[in-house]
Scaffold this active site. Structure first.
Site, PDB file in Angstrom:
ATOM      1  N   PRO A  80      -4.087  44.666  12.510  1.00 29.44           N
ATOM      2  CA  PRO A  80      -4.356  46.052  12.909  1.00 29.44           C
ATOM      3  C   PRO A  80      -5.736  46.501  12.438  1.00 29.44           C
ATOM      4  CG  PRO A  80      -2.886  45.993  11.003  1.00 29.44           C
ATOM      5  CD  PRO A  80      -3.066  44.576  11.451  1.00 29.44           C
ATOM      6  N   GLN A 129       1.694  48.736  13.554  1.00 28.39           N
ATOM      7  CA  GLN A 129       1.407  48.911  12.117  1.00 28.39           C
ATOM      8  C   GLN A 129       1.691  50.351  11.722  1.00 28.39           C
ATOM      9  OE1 GLN A 129      -1.715  50.638  10.909  1.00 28.39           O
ATOM     10  NE2 GLN A 129      -1.026  50.441   8.796  1.00 28.39           N
ATOM     11  N   TYR A 131       1.211  53.268   8.549  1.00 25.50           N
ATOM     12  CA  TYR A 131       0.890  53.848   7.243  1.00 25.50           C
ATOM     13  C   TYR A 131       1.832  55.030   7.056  1.00 25.50           C
ATOM     14  CZ  TYR A 131      -3.759  51.618   6.714  1.00 25.50           C
ATOM     15  OH  TYR A 131      -4.791  50.732   6.548  1.00 25.50           O
ATOM     16  N   ARG A 166     -15.760  52.876  -0.504  1.00 30.08           N
ATOM     17  CA  ARG A 166     -16.701  52.261   0.460  1.00 30.08           C
ATOM     18  C   ARG A 166     -17.996  53.066   0.484  1.00 30.08           C
ATOM     19  NH1 ARG A 166     -11.863  51.268   4.890  1.00 30.08           N
ATOM     20  NH2 ARG A 166     -10.550  50.136   3.436  1.00 30.08           N
ATOM     21  N   LYS A 255       3.018  44.599   4.740  1.00 30.17           N
ATOM     22  CA  LYS A 255       1.667  44.009   4.701  1.00 30.17           C
ATOM     23  C   LYS A 255       0.936  44.512   3.463  1.00 30.17           C
ATOM     24  CE  LYS A 255      -2.642  44.103   7.483  1.00 30.17           C
ATOM     25  NZ  LYS A 255      -3.507  45.099   6.863  1.00 30.17           N
ATOM     26  N   HIS A 279      -6.062  43.311   2.358  1.00 32.19           N
ATOM     27  CA  HIS A 279      -6.718  44.199   3.314  1.00 32.19           C
ATOM     28  C   HIS A 279      -8.131  43.709   3.641  1.00 32.19           C
ATOM     29  CE1 HIS A 279      -5.371  48.254   4.804  1.00 32.19           C
ATOM     30  NE2 HIS A 279      -6.583  48.260   5.305  1.00 32.19           N
ATOM     31  N   GLY A 312      -9.737  36.807   5.332  1.00 32.84           N
ATOM     32  CA  GLY A 312     -10.689  35.706   5.209  1.00 32.84           C
ATOM     33  C   GLY A 312     -10.606  34.656   6.297  1.00 32.84           C
ATOM     34  N   ARG A 314     -11.675  32.768   9.194  1.00 33.46           N
ATOM     35  CA  ARG A 314     -12.888  32.670  10.029  1.00 33.46           C
ATOM     36  C   ARG A 314     -12.982  31.333  10.776  1.00 33.46           C
ATOM     37  NH1 ARG A 314     -12.550  36.935   8.176  1.00 33.46           N
ATOM     38  NH2 ARG A 314     -14.075  38.192   7.049  1.00 33.46           N
ATOM     39  N   ARG A 334     -11.332  40.841  11.041  1.00 38.65           N
ATOM     40  CA  ARG A 334     -12.732  40.970  11.452  1.00 38.65           C
ATOM     41  C   ARG A 334     -13.097  40.040  12.608  1.00 38.65           C
ATOM     42  NH1 ARG A 334     -12.807  41.338   5.901  1.00 38.65           N
ATOM     43  NH2 ARG A 334     -13.728  43.213   4.960  1.00 38.65           N
TER      44      ARG A 334
END
Ligand SMILES: Cc1cc2nc3c(=O)[nH]c(=O)nc-3n(C[C@H](O)[C@H](O)[C@H](O)COP(=O)(O)O)c2cc1C
Length: 390
Positions: A80, A129, A131, A166, A255, A279, A312, A314, A334
């Protein structure tokens, strides 16, 4: 660079970096504080190595797998990620279409800017998903709509009592107090493909995307009241999960689980799976890598439910490593987002195809004909005296 010249996820990432204004690229690419957890996730994959099997007839092999009662092309679901619509015009829809075409599940974020019905119409297998917001009625509204639409899996994210720190978003004012800065305006002008193809296209067709699960400001609620009711709830506990278990009749995953006793508790409560996740390193910068947390959680699960992993992924070999350590499947966040930013549906599909063909090649080179043959004895570091390989 055309998609056909993108030979791996890093190539696609570079195209995304060129297409997006810097602030938006940072939003997808970076994580939190010093990006230590994000990099730790990657390092853990890099450090794990295989002892490949040889002299196995791998001419006929398949990456196919069954996930929660459905056959999929590979053991991967799109994770998500709310803001895909900022990276490409109607980006979430493009991602869902790519997932449908690649035959992998698509997980729709609580912060989606596309309606659940529009996503369902793509034909993708949709996981919803969730929250927990402060307002439980609004939160349960999402659950009930997902149920009405026949979504088979609810993924409750439990690792985000508050957002990660962030700082890059604060600097770019991509979080409250929102607003353009001189630098962000210049960045938009320097990225005309994004400006014309995404921002101006939204403005020409009814305005910038909004989170569809939130009510609209109007007579009943002011914008401030909505913001307060839909802020992340900081007091979610196991009682909430138990109540949700009663309300949601289908598959339920948690999750963001990193501890084995929590996986045990999730299965004891009737959850069907856990996603070992930090996350993507976006919340707690000092979190352990998910690959390090995985083996203990697999052992604690003891087959009572499914263990998935993200953060992670990739390369196809990353999927193989997670499976060899006992995960049933992975989620990728990502990587498909880079794809959608680089080329909409075609870009996201390209990413999923790359991951699948890399997984297939890794299987061939480790002597595996099916994903079930990706077992612990393949991992050099985990091999013990009693492992003799199938
Ligand atoms: C831009 C972005 C937005 C995200 N939004 C959500 C979200 O709305 N809900 C959620 O549970 N996770 C969200 N995540 C986390 C992903 O679901 C996933 O856990 C993470 O991206 C996995 O790491 P990876 O990006 O290295 O694959 C988001 C991640 C990114 C990169």
């Amino acid at each position: 660079m055309a998609l056909s010249r993108c030979f791996n996820i890093e190539d696609v990432r570079r195209v995304a970096a060129r297409r997006l204004p810097k602030g938006l690229f940072n939003f997808v690419d970076r994580a939190t504080e010093d990006d230590l957890a994000r990099d730790r996730n990657r390092q853990a994959f890099r450090d794990l190595t295989f002892l490949p099997r040889t002299l196995v007839d791998v001419a006929a092999r398949s990456t196919e797998t069954e996930l929660f009662g459905k056959r999929h092309a590979m053991p991967l679901a799109v994770a998500p990620a709310g803001p895909a619509g900022l990276f490409w015009y109607r980006g979430e829809l493009e991602l869902a279409k790519a997932a449908a075409r690649a035959n992998v599940p698509f997980t729709l974020s609580t912060y989606s800017t596309t309606t659940m019905a529009d996503i369902a119409a793509t034909g993708a297998t949709v996981w919803q998903q969730l929250y927990f917001w402060k307002d439980r009625a609004l939160t349960y509204g999402i659950v009930d709509r997902a149920r009405e639409l026949g979504f088979g899996v609810l993924v409750v994210t439990v690792d985000t009592a508050v957002l990660g720190q962030r700082e890059y978003l604060q600097r770019d004012r991509l979080m409250p107090p929102w607003g353009p800065t001189l630098a962000s305006c210049a960045e938009m002008l320097l990225h005309p493909q994004w400006l014309a193809g995404v921002a101006l296209r939204y403005l020409a067709t009814g305005g910038l995307p909004r989170v569809v699960n939130m009510p609209q400001p109007g007579q009943d609620l002011t914008a401030e009241e909505i913001a307060s009711r839909t802020s992340l709830c900081q007091s979610v506990t196991w009682d909430d999960i138990a109540r949700l278990r009663e309300r949601w009749p289908h598959k339920l995953l948690l999750k963001g689980i990193m501890r084995e006793e929590e996986a045990e508790r999730a299965f004891a409560l009737g959850c069907d799976g856990v996603v070992v996740s930090n996350h993507g390193g976006r919340n707690l910068d000092s979190a352990a890598s998910t690959l390090d947390a995985l083996p203990r959680i697999v052992a604690a699960a003891g087959g009572k439910g499914s263990v998935l992993l993200d953060s992670g992924i990739r390369r196809g070999s990353d999927i193989a490593k997670a499976l060899a350590l006992g995960a049933h499947a992975v989620l990728a966040g990502r990587a498909p987002l880079y794809g959608v930013a680089a080329g909409g549906e075609a870009g996201a599909y390209h990413v999923l195809s790359l991951l699948q063909s890399e997984l297939d090649r890794t299987m061939a080179l480790t002597g595996c004909r099916s994903v079930a043959e990706l077992t612990r004895d393949l991992i050099a570091e985990g091999r013990t005296e009693t492992d003799h390989g199938a």
